[in-house]
Design a protein around this motif. Structure first.
Motif, PDB file in Angstrom:
ATOM      1  N   PHE A  54       0.245   0.633 -16.615  1.00 11.82           N
ATOM      2  CA  PHE A  54       1.188   1.305 -15.714  1.00 11.82           C
ATOM      3  C   PHE A  54       2.218   0.289 -15.245  1.00 11.82           C
ATOM      4  O   PHE A  54       1.902  -0.887 -15.088  1.00 11.82           O
ATOM      5  CB  PHE A  54       0.457   1.853 -14.478  1.00 11.82           C
ATOM      6  N   SER A  55       3.428   0.768 -14.968  1.00 11.70           N
ATOM      7  CA  SER A  55       4.375  -0.141 -14.318  1.00 11.70           C
ATOM      8  C   SER A  55       4.753   0.460 -12.974  1.00 11.70           C
ATOM      9  O   SER A  55       4.825   1.686 -12.808  1.00 11.70           O
ATOM     10  CB  SER A  55       5.588  -0.402 -15.194  1.00 11.70           C
ATOM     11  N   ALA A  56       4.928  -0.418 -12.011  1.00 10.50           N
ATOM     12  CA  ALA A  56       5.177   0.037 -10.637  1.00 10.50           C
ATOM     13  C   ALA A  56       6.191  -0.890  -9.977  1.00 10.50           C
ATOM     14  O   ALA A  56       6.221  -2.085 -10.262  1.00 10.50           O
ATOM     15  CB  ALA A  56       3.871   0.027  -9.852  1.00 10.50           C
ATOM     16  N   LYS A  57       7.008  -0.291  -9.094  1.00  8.88           N
ATOM     17  CA  LYS A  57       7.995  -1.114  -8.380  1.00  8.88           C
ATOM     18  C   LYS A  57       7.301  -1.996  -7.342  1.00  8.88           C
ATOM     19  O   LYS A  57       7.743  -3.107  -7.076  1.00  8.88           O
ATOM     20  CB  LYS A  57       9.017  -0.198  -7.698  1.00  8.88           C
ATOM     21  N   LYS A  58       6.264  -1.461  -6.715  1.00 10.58           N
ATOM     22  CA  LYS A  58       5.545  -2.205  -5.673  1.00 10.58           C
ATOM     23  C   LYS A  58       4.045  -2.160  -5.957  1.00 10.58           C
ATOM     24  O   LYS A  58       3.547  -1.210  -6.576  1.00 10.58           O
ATOM     25  CB  LYS A  58       5.785  -1.572  -4.283  1.00 10.58           C
ATOM     26  N   GLU A  86       0.655  -8.166 -13.575  1.00 10.01           N
ATOM     27  CA  GLU A  86       1.659  -9.177 -13.903  1.00 10.01           C
ATOM     28  C   GLU A  86       2.980  -8.781 -13.293  1.00 10.01           C
ATOM     29  O   GLU A  86       3.363  -7.597 -13.331  1.00 10.01           O
ATOM     30  CB  GLU A  86       1.828  -9.239 -15.426  1.00 10.01           C
ATOM     31  N   GLY A  87       3.683  -9.771 -12.755  1.00 12.37           N
ATOM     32  CA  GLY A  87       5.031  -9.506 -12.260  1.00 12.37           C
ATOM     33  C   GLY A  87       5.948  -9.358 -13.462  1.00 12.37           C
ATOM     34  O   GLY A  87       5.791 -10.034 -14.472  1.00 12.37           O
ATOM     35  N   MET A  88       6.884  -8.409 -13.389  1.00 10.70           N
ATOM     36  CA  MET A  88       7.878  -8.269 -14.461  1.00 10.70           C
ATOM     37  C   MET A  88       9.204  -7.914 -13.814  1.00 10.70           C
ATOM     38  O   MET A  88       9.286  -7.863 -12.588  1.00 10.70           O
ATOM     39  CB  MET A  88       7.438  -7.192 -15.449  1.00 10.70           C
ATOM     40  N   ASP A  89      10.216  -7.678 -14.612  1.00 14.19           N
ATOM     41  CA  ASP A  89      11.529  -7.349 -14.064  1.00 14.19           C
ATOM     42  C   ASP A  89      11.426  -6.184 -13.085  1.00 14.19           C
ATOM     43  O   ASP A  89      10.948  -5.121 -13.456  1.00 14.19           O
ATOM     44  CB  ASP A  89      12.466  -6.945 -15.213  1.00 14.19           C
ATOM     45  N   LEU A  90      11.820  -6.394 -11.868  1.00 14.69           N
ATOM     46  CA  LEU A  90      11.857  -5.344 -10.845  1.00 14.69           C
ATOM     47  C   LEU A  90      10.521  -4.631 -10.653  1.00 14.69           C
ATOM     48  O   LEU A  90      10.466  -3.424 -10.510  1.00 14.69           O
ATOM     49  CB  LEU A  90      12.942  -4.296 -11.172  1.00 14.69           C
ATOM     50  N   GLY A  91       9.455  -5.348 -10.739  1.00  9.65           N
ATOM     51  CA  GLY A  91       8.176  -4.705 -10.437  1.00  9.65           C
ATOM     52  C   GLY A  91       6.984  -5.404 -11.053  1.00  9.65           C
ATOM     53  O   GLY A  91       6.980  -6.621 -11.232  1.00  9.65           O
ATOM     54  N   PHE A  92       5.983  -4.593 -11.379  1.00  8.16           N
ATOM     55  CA  PHE A  92       4.690  -5.140 -11.812  1.00  8.16           C
ATOM     56  C   PHE A  92       4.115  -4.282 -12.934  1.00  8.16           C
ATOM     57  O   PHE A  92       4.353  -3.072 -12.993  1.00  8.16           O
ATOM     58  CB  PHE A  92       3.703  -5.138 -10.639  1.00  8.16           C
ATOM     59  N   GLU A  93       3.336  -4.916 -13.774  1.00  7.56           N
ATOM     60  CA  GLU A  93       2.593  -4.172 -14.786  1.00  7.56           C
ATOM     61  C   GLU A  93       1.110  -4.272 -14.446  1.00  7.56           C
ATOM     62  O   GLU A  93       0.617  -5.353 -14.101  1.00  7.56           O
ATOM     63  CB  GLU A  93       2.863  -4.751 -16.171  1.00  7.56           C
ATOM     64  N   VAL A  94       0.443  -3.138 -14.529  1.00 10.31           N
ATOM     65  CA  VAL A  94      -0.963  -3.049 -14.126  1.00 10.31           C
ATOM     66  C   VAL A  94      -1.788  -2.601 -15.330  1.00 10.31           C
ATOM     67  O   VAL A  94      -1.449  -1.604 -15.971  1.00 10.31           O
ATOM     68  CB  VAL A  94      -1.112  -1.995 -12.989  1.00 10.31           C
ATOM     69  N   GLN A  95      -2.844  -3.327 -15.608  1.00  7.15           N
ATOM     70  CA  GLN A  95      -3.686  -2.948 -16.753  1.00  7.15           C
ATOM     71  C   GLN A  95      -5.110  -2.700 -16.290  1.00  7.15           C
ATOM     72  O   GLN A  95      -5.671  -3.505 -15.531  1.00  7.15           O
ATOM     73  CB  GLN A  95      -3.671  -4.081 -17.778  1.00  7.15           C
ATOM     74  N   THR A  96      -5.686  -1.598 -16.754  1.00 11.62           N
ATOM     75  CA  THR A  96      -7.045  -1.270 -16.311  1.00 11.62           C
ATOM     76  C   THR A  96      -8.067  -1.648 -17.389  1.00 11.62           C
ATOM     77  O   THR A  96      -7.713  -1.858 -18.543  1.00 11.62           O
ATOM     78  CB  THR A  96      -7.195   0.230 -15.983  1.00 11.62           C
TER      79      THR A  96
END
Ligand SMILES: Cc1cc2nc3c(=O)[nH]c(=O)nc-3n(C[C@H](O)[C@H](O)[C@H](O)COP(=O)(O)OP(=O)(O)OC[C@H]3O[C@@H](n4cnc5c(N)ncnc54)[C@H](O)[C@@H]3O)c2cc1C
Length: 300
Positions: free
Chosen positions: A100-104, A84-94
């Motif tokens: 995890f949150s990541a900028k790119k 999912e896109g979020m403020d200044l990056g992305f949230e990743v769910q396994t």
């Protein structure tokens, strides 16, 4: 939750290559990989410099060993089922429930081949049923060989494969859609065209022996070229809203940026030129381009 510089989804050749460039740029990256590269059915991989004839798994495992020295790079064996896109990056769910949150975000997810429903086909796929002469043609050069295809793909294969063997027949699995001109050209080069429906494939542990037709006749051969349909391995690009091309590949600019800012793509999911070398090359560029985006943003 400590933010990653980049989450790399898919840790085969393209993803590992992106990770190498980013690790060398001291970027904090996580590679999440489910461990199902498309070439896992092939015992050997060819046409990649320094690794010609090596097993597909060995090439990635050597890469992983080399990546281990870059302390900012980590691995997770898991399936990503949500991004999912979020403020200044992305949230990743396994799948195992990790977040995890990541900028790119780097999509190195590959494609999935959809094999035809012909008995024996999947047993031979990657062994004696092959898609690419540069990858596997040399090993079956001069052998009795078939092409299973129709239309322009069949015509292109006929032109190409006769450089590897003159003992060549085109099987269209039913009435063909080749133009009269294409048919004549193919036959002029001593390539037979058989339009009979295929019932099953006879093989010995994946080594093709014969095509068996619905009318009970059979044709012996050692190798069969075909290009199955493919689909994106993962729904993630769709969830993110990444646009695709007519060929169902992710649309990217020359720097592998997808149509969603901050999401880059490399390897088979974004290129019709399916090879380990191409996956590694595009991953290498994506690693540098991701770092470039990060450095520009940090310099603001
Ligand atoms: C049968 C066969 C034989 C081939 N032989 C050769 C050869 O001899 N030489 C050659 O150069 N090329 C060969 N190729 C082509 C080559 O294998 C591909 O071009 C290459 O594997 C592409 O690399 P990739 O990293 O883009 O994708 P892949 O290698 O397909 O890897 C994609 C990875 O992403 C993971 N993944 C996908 N979605 C998710 C998710 N949501 N979460 C976590 N992980 C995910 C998958 O599990 C997989 O590990 C062959 C292909 C096939 C099908």
């Amino acid at each position: 939750m400590n933010k990653l510089d980049a989450a790399i989804i898919g840790g085969s050749y393209a993803g590992l290559s992106a990770a190498l460039a980013l690790g060398r740029a001291m970027r904090k990256v996580l590679i999440i990989d489910a461990g199902s590269p498309c070439n896992r059915f092939a015992p050997h991989s060819h046409n990649f410099l320094t690794q010609d004839g090596e097993s597909p798994a060995m090439i990635s495992s050597k890469a992983r060993v080399q990546l281990e020295k870059y302390k900012s790079v980590s691995f997770l064996n898991d399936w990503v089922d949500k991004v999912e896109g979020m403020d200044l990056g992305f949230e990743v769910q396994t799948k195992s429930g990790q977040l995890f949150s990541a900028k790119k975000l780097i999509l190195a997810t590959g494609v999935r081949d959809v094999l035809p429903d012909i008995q024996g086909f999947s047993d031979c796929w990657g062994k004696s049923i092959i898609h690419c002469p540069y990858c596997h043609g040399y090993e079956v050069k001069l052998e009795t060989t078939g092409i299973l295809a129709d239309g322009d793909v069949a015509y292109h294969y006929a032109q190409l494969i006769r450089n590897w063997t003159k003992n060549l027949t085109l099987y269209t699995n039913g009435s063909c859609s080749l133009s009269e001109e294409q048919k004549t050209k193919i036959q002029d080069h001593s390539i037979r065209i058989i339009e009979k429906k295929i019932q099953r494939i006879e093989h010995n542990q994946g080594q093709m022996e014969a095509l068996i037709f619905e009318d009970g006749t059979r044709e012996t051969m050692r190798a069969l070229y075909t290009r199955p349909h493919f689909e994106q391995s993962s729904e993630l690009p769709k969830f993110l809203g990444c646009e695709t091309t007519e060929m169902n590949l992710l649309k990217v600019d020359p720097f592998y940026q997808t149509t969603i800012p901050g999401v880059l793509a490399c390897g088979d999911n974004a290129s019709p030129l399916r090879s380990v070398a191409n996956a590694v090359a595009s991953g290498n560029i994506v690693g540098a381009m991701t770092n470039n985006q990060l450095t520009e943003e940090e310099f603001e």
